[in-house]
Write an enzyme that holds these catalytic residues in place. Structure first.
Site, PDB file in Angstrom:
ATOM      1  N   ASP A  41       0.864  -1.185   0.000  1.00  0.00           N
ATOM      2  CA  ASP A  41       0.000   0.000   0.000  1.00  0.00           C
ATOM      3  C   ASP A  41       0.894   1.227   0.000  1.00  0.00           C
ATOM      4  OD1 ASP A  41      -3.252   0.329   1.073  1.00  0.00           O
ATOM      5  OD2 ASP A  41      -1.981   2.113   0.957  1.00  0.00           O
ATOM      6  N   ASP A  56       3.786   1.914  -4.104  1.00  0.00           N
ATOM      7  CA  ASP A  56       2.796   2.566  -4.971  1.00  0.00           C
ATOM      8  C   ASP A  56       2.693   1.717  -6.236  1.00  0.00           C
ATOM      9  OD1 ASP A  56       1.497   4.209  -6.873  1.00  0.00           O
ATOM     10  OD2 ASP A  56       2.097   6.001  -5.765  1.00  0.00           O
ATOM     11  N   VAL A  57       1.514   1.218  -6.543  1.00  0.00           N
ATOM     12  CA  VAL A  57       1.382   0.293  -7.686  1.00  0.00           C
ATOM     13  C   VAL A  57       1.591   0.984  -9.034  1.00  0.00           C
ATOM     14  CG1 VAL A  57      -0.107  -1.311  -6.415  1.00  0.00           C
ATOM     15  CG2 VAL A  57      -1.147   0.464  -7.874  1.00  0.00           C
ATOM     16  N   ASN A  69      -6.338  -5.100  -5.323  1.00  0.00           N
ATOM     17  CA  ASN A  69      -7.466  -4.335  -4.780  1.00  0.00           C
ATOM     18  C   ASN A  69      -7.231  -2.825  -4.759  1.00  0.00           C
ATOM     19  OD1 ASN A  69      -9.873  -4.016  -2.752  1.00  0.00           O
ATOM     20  ND2 ASN A  69      -8.077  -3.154  -1.705  1.00  0.00           N
ATOM     21  N   TYR A 121     -14.153   6.409 -13.810  1.00  0.00           N
ATOM     22  CA  TYR A 121     -14.060   5.281 -12.876  1.00  0.00           C
ATOM     23  C   TYR A 121     -14.689   4.025 -13.489  1.00  0.00           C
ATOM     24  CZ  TYR A 121     -14.639   2.552  -8.590  1.00  0.00           C
ATOM     25  OH  TYR A 121     -14.601   1.551  -7.651  1.00  0.00           O
ATOM     26  N   THR A 141     -16.765   2.094   3.426  1.00  0.00           N
ATOM     27  CA  THR A 141     -15.318   2.158   3.683  1.00  0.00           C
ATOM     28  C   THR A 141     -14.925   3.626   3.819  1.00  0.00           C
ATOM     29  OG1 THR A 141     -14.647   2.416   1.387  1.00  0.00           O
ATOM     30  CG2 THR A 141     -14.947   0.146   2.165  1.00  0.00           C
TER      31      THR A 141
END
Ligand code: NAD
Length: 246
Positions: free
Chosen positions: A37, A53-54, A80, A145, A180
């Site tokens: 993450d 960081d992806v 995710n 999105y 969330t």
């Protein structure tokens, strides 16, 4: 439960919301769990928290190598990590388009690519991607999105086809609106948070938001070695939002 005993799992975006609930549940069911993450502070205490960081290819390669080295392999990859965007097709800049696709789509490709050599060596290899209902139903002000999550659905099918011969299963969950920190931020930014929250609850036929734990259960069931014949599936966790007219 020791369903995942002996297996090593990696959860991106595992320091908050759905990812944190998933990391905790996989650990509870016997897996060794790592969280990747960009803000790993919120990762469950039992998880190996790796800052990553992806969107950074070198950081991803290094983080996946660290996790596989630490656990002696890698069996379960939960892609995710994701970010949102609001607006119709005219309302996001090219830079915002690039940013969201970088995280939500290319991030999945990057993490999975780094994990593949390890997954190929696993007897229970599986990838689960976090998609969304917006891949299947048009909702207002979510053009960018939705495009990113439509790509996640298509990528899930393509990856499942490519890797079924390697013994690697690839599935996805498509949550509705989930309670969330992400949705808390969305409500805080809205002009009338109470009315927005009521509208979000009302559009899901079961009349409430989905919980992060419910999505985690769906992810764990797709990832489980007991689901060995399930690949190329997208499991909806949306209180009936995309399937029912009530
Ligand atoms: P969240 O904001 O609570 O958690 C997202 C996590 O991802 C955070 O810990 C964040 O630091 C991490 N992250 C974001 N960008 C990253 C990056 N570039 N590299 C590494 N980590 C990064 O959100 P959530 O609601 O738990 O959402 C998780 C996933 O579920 C996302 O893919 C989201 O699109 C999807 N989803 C959420 C909902 C919802 O209503 N909350 C609905 C459908 C799908």
């Amino acid at each position: 439960m020791s369903e995942f005993h002996g297996l090593a799992a990696l959860v991106t975006g595992g320091a908050s919301g759905i990812g944190a609930a998933t990391a905790a549940l996989l650990h509870q069911r016997g897996a060794q769990v790592a969280v990747l993450d960009r803000h790993p502070e919120g990762a469950p205490a039992q998880a190996l928290a790796v800052p990553c960081d992806v969107t950074d290819p070198e950081a991803v390669d290094q983080a996946v190598a660290t996790v596989a080295g630490h656990f002696g392999g890698l069996d379960v990859v939960i892609n995710n990590a994701g970010i949102g965007a609001s607006g119709d097709v005219s309302e996001n800049t090219d830079e915002e388009w690039r940013r969201v696709l970088e995280v939500n789509v290319i991030g999945i490709a990057r993490v999975t690519r780094a994990a593949l050599p390890h997954l190929r060596r696993s007897q229970h290899a599986v990838v689960v991607n976090t998609c969304s209902v917006v891949a299947f139903v048009g909702v207002r002000s979510r053009a960018l999105y939705s495009a990113s999550k439509g790509a996640v659905a298509a990528l899930t099918f393509a990856m499942a086809a490519d890797h079924v011969g390697d013994g690697i299963r690839v599935n996805a969950v498509a949550p509705g609106t989930v309670d969330t920190p992400w949705v808390e931020r969305l409500l805080e930014a809205s002009a009338d948070p109470d009315a927005t929250a009521a509208a979000l609850r009302a559009r899901q036929p079961h009349g409430r938001l989905v919980t992060a734990e419910e999505v985690a259960h769906a992810i764990a069931s797709l990832a489980s070695p007991a689901a060995a014949s399930t690949t190329g599936a997208v499991l909806r966790v949306d209180g009936g939002m995309t399937s029912l007219r009530v």
